[in-house]
Design a protein around this motif. Structure first.
Motif, PDB file in Angstrom:
ATOM      1  N   CYS A  42     -94.253  30.821  14.102  1.00 24.99           N
ATOM      2  CA  CYS A  42     -93.913  29.304  13.944  1.00 24.99           C
ATOM      3  C   CYS A  42     -92.765  28.829  14.756  1.00 24.99           C
ATOM      4  O   CYS A  42     -92.112  29.554  15.032  1.00 24.99           O
ATOM      5  N   VAL A  43     -92.822  27.481  14.981  1.00 24.05           N
ATOM      6  CA  VAL A  43     -91.651  26.896  15.573  1.00 24.05           C
ATOM      7  C   VAL A  43     -90.856  25.732  14.366  1.00 24.05           C
ATOM      8  O   VAL A  43     -91.728  24.958  13.939  1.00 24.05           O
ATOM      9  N   LEU A  44     -89.689  25.900  14.417  1.00 19.47           N
ATOM     10  CA  LEU A  44     -88.984  25.103  13.589  1.00 19.47           C
ATOM     11  C   LEU A  44     -88.172  23.876  14.482  1.00 19.47           C
ATOM     12  O   LEU A  44     -87.446  24.549  15.561  1.00 19.47           O
ATOM     13  N   ALA A  45     -88.636  22.847  14.418  1.00 18.90           N
ATOM     14  CA  ALA A  45     -87.800  21.813  15.337  1.00 18.90           C
ATOM     15  C   ALA A  45     -86.895  20.950  14.301  1.00 18.90           C
ATOM     16  O   ALA A  45     -87.273  20.312  13.359  1.00 18.90           O
ATOM     17  N   VAL A  46     -85.600  20.879  14.892  1.00 16.33           N
ATOM     18  CA  VAL A  46     -84.595  20.115  13.897  1.00 16.33           C
ATOM     19  C   VAL A  46     -83.906  19.096  14.499  1.00 16.33           C
ATOM     20  O   VAL A  46     -83.459  19.149  15.574  1.00 16.33           O
ATOM     21  N   LEU A  47     -84.148  17.808  13.996  1.00 18.51           N
ATOM     22  CA  LEU A  47     -83.767  16.604  14.311  1.00 18.51           C
ATOM     23  C   LEU A  47     -82.428  16.258  13.661  1.00 18.51           C
ATOM     24  O   LEU A  47     -82.560  16.062  12.479  1.00 18.51           O
ATOM     25  N   ASP A  48     -81.239  16.029  14.262  1.00 21.33           N
ATOM     26  CA  ASP A  48     -80.235  15.475  13.552  1.00 21.33           C
ATOM     27  C   ASP A  48     -79.880  13.984  13.766  1.00 21.33           C
ATOM     28  O   ASP A  48     -79.903  13.473  14.688  1.00 21.33           O
ATOM     29  N   MET A 430     -86.357  26.467  16.947  1.00 22.22           N
ATOM     30  CA  MET A 430     -86.265  28.296  16.791  1.00 22.22           C
ATOM     31  C   MET A 430     -87.751  28.664  16.470  1.00 22.22           C
ATOM     32  O   MET A 430     -88.150  28.049  15.903  1.00 22.22           O
ATOM     33  N   VAL A 431     -87.937  29.709  17.125  1.00 16.55           N
ATOM     34  CA  VAL A 431     -89.201  30.311  17.053  1.00 16.55           C
ATOM     35  C   VAL A 431     -88.982  31.352  15.876  1.00 16.55           C
ATOM     36  O   VAL A 431     -88.105  32.263  15.917  1.00 16.55           O
ATOM     37  N   VAL A 432     -89.762  31.384  14.800  1.00 13.52           N
ATOM     38  CA  VAL A 432     -89.760  32.337  13.670  1.00 13.52           C
ATOM     39  C   VAL A 432     -90.964  32.995  13.458  1.00 13.52           C
ATOM     40  O   VAL A 432     -92.049  32.682  13.699  1.00 13.52           O
ATOM     41  N   GLY A 433     -90.837  34.369  12.712  1.00 16.35           N
ATOM     42  CA  GLY A 433     -91.928  35.416  12.437  1.00 16.35           C
ATOM     43  C   GLY A 433     -92.161  36.351  13.741  1.00 16.35           C
ATOM     44  O   GLY A 433     -93.056  36.888  13.746  1.00 16.35           O
ATOM     45  N   VAL A 434     -91.035  36.445  14.610  1.00 18.11           N
ATOM     46  CA  VAL A 434     -90.994  37.141  15.801  1.00 18.11           C
ATOM     47  C   VAL A 434     -90.410  38.604  15.242  1.00 18.11           C
ATOM     48  O   VAL A 434     -89.567  38.603  14.650  1.00 18.11           O
TER      49      VAL A 434
END
Length: 484
Positions: A42-48, A430-434
């Protein structure tokens, strides 16, 4: 496909009131690999956000702006009667996709930094439910030291690669200063045009040594990639635990921001590309961290997987263009990866920081000029056709597991963005699950480069690693300024 899976798919479809006979589109091969029994990335995209977040328009924005971007955001991944994975359109219950966590009130921004970090680690480990479309959003309504609030998109990588998902995200955003004017991006170098046959023939005869060298590099790089993916693992080191099921272990995040103007100064001084400078900084910083303050050199065999966008484009396209049939920048997962060995460090005292930039340039340029990425893609396609997507997914899992880190980047807009009148101060992903202990991603925005670092919790010292990257940047910038 087993009978249980077929029954499960039928029940899922009936529960969601979907026509069993209609599919929106087949799942791409890479989409199948990334959502398999061995991989779920998955990809987590974080907007501040610059201002506190008002969540009242969230559902309307998702319905009117986000869902229409691509049918996959309103689809399940199911298997048809032949066992082939398809995207199936469903009615989306938006309330199920919106999460607003509760943190204790009245804390300091630094305390909320910790709460946000823990929350990111938590949602990174959670699997997206497969009985609804593969995305979620999380609205953080507490001020941290970096933002007045945060909006987090969690998107399954089977929906598309970073290029596609960034395009989708940007479709929800507008220029903060003038919403009627489109966002602009730093120019990307267009892929070289294909020369005519006569010119190509002349070039071959004039440059036979170069052609032979390119062929040798192709065979060498492809052979090495095959070995790395199948048999040869990186050494256990301070950045690679090598343990089983590392993708299921908790991860922690941190970010560091650099000025693109400073990076361009280094680029100009050295006559390299911005990507060469960034990769050199990361390689140098990683080796500094691996020293761990020891007088003994720690030059373990470590390999980075550098992800490449394989589209033949010169810049971002609109989402409407990406979803057209067979466009040059089609929606989906279109990328390759390069195995790049981290240059060795001599001694911290006598090392030449700029060598890491030049070595990064030489390594990546050589691998770009070979056809190994193309051959790897052909190998994956052959594996899929003759052994199935699950076996191919296992090969990709092994490729990731046997390496030490992954590096990927996307380009963000030059101007400040806004979402529903909320100015966006900064963003990262961030790419997660790798199945790796270390993942590094980068995104540019408003003249800044935000580098995000994801590490296996309690194995990599994240503050120390971040400090090593910052030290590497300062050392390379200083050495570049001293270059005549």
């Amino acid at each position: 496909m087993n009978i249980g899976s077929e029954a499960q798919n039928r029940n899922m479809v009936k529960e969601l009131n979907v026509d069993e006979g209609e599919y929106s589109e087949p799942v791409s091969p890479t989409g199948q690999y990334f959502n398999s029994s061995v991989l779920s990335i998955c990809v987590l995209a974080v907007l501040d956000s610059d201002i506190p977040i008002d969540d009242s328009p969230a559902l309307a924005l998702l319905k009117d702006v986000f869902l229409p971007i691509n049918p996959r955001f309103s689809s399940l991944m199911v298997k048809d009667e032949n066992g082939v994975k398809q995207w199936k359109k469903v009615e989306v219950k938006l309330e199920d996709h919106v999460n607003i966590p509760y943190f204790p009130p009245g804390l300091s921004p630094e305390s909320y930094d910790n709460h946000l970090s823990n929350y990111l680690s938590k949602i990174a480990m959670e699997q997206l439910p497969h009985n609804r479309p593969l995305w979620n959003i999380h609205i953080i309504k507490y001020p941290t030291s970096n933002a007045a609030g945060n909006l987090i998109f969690k998107l399954h990588h089977s929906l598309g690669d970073g290029f596609s998902l960034m395009g989708a995200l940007l479709s929800c955003l507008q220029r903060a200063d003038n919403p009627s004017v489109p966002l602009t991006f730093p120019s990307l170098t267009s892929a070289p045009t294909t020369p005519s046959l006569s010119l190509k023939t002349n070039c071959i005869f004039k440059n036979i040594p170069n052609v032979l060298w390119s062929a040798f590099n192709t065979v060498s790089d492809f052979g090495w990639s095959l070995l790395k993916s199948s048999y040869v693992e990186d050494d256990i080191s301070l950045i690679r635990s090598g343990g089983p099921c590392v993708e299921f272990k908790p991860i922690v995040f941190s970010t560091v921001t650099f000025s693109l103007d400073h990076i361009k100064q280094i680029k100009t001084k050295l006559g390299v590309t911005i990507n060469d400078v960034i990769t050199g900084i990361i390689f140098f910083g990683t080796r500094l961290y691996m020293q761990g303050g020891s007088s003994k050199l720690n030059n373990e065999n470590s390999t980075a997987l550098v992800l490449l966008n394989t589209r033949n484009i010169g810049g971002y396209k609109s989402v409407k263009e990406m979803v057209k049939p067979d466009p040059e920048s089609a929606w989906g997962n279109q990328f390759g990866f390069l195995h790049v060995s981290l240059p060795e460090l001599t001694t911290v005292e006598s090392c030449k920081p700029l060598d890491f930039v030049w070595k990064a340039q030489k390594l990546i340029q050589r691998k770009r000029n070979s056809r190994a990425v193309f051959l790897t893609g052909q190998l994956l396609e052959c594996l899929r056709k003759f052994t199935g997507p699950e076996t191919t997914a296992k090969y990709i899992h092994s490729t990731l597991k046997n390496s030490s880190m992954t590096i990927s980047n996307v380009i963000g807009p030059v101007e400040r963005m806004a979402l529903a009148n909320h100015p966006i101060k900064s963003l990262y992903f961030m790419v997660v699950g790798v199945p790796q202990s270390l993942t590094i991603t980068m995104v540019s925005y408003m003249g800044k480069l935000r580098i995000a670092v994801g590490t296996e919790k309690d194995y990599i010292d994240l503050p120390k690693f971040k400090s090593s990257i910052e030290n590497a940047f300062e050392m390379i910038l200083k050495a570049a300024h001293e270059t005549v």
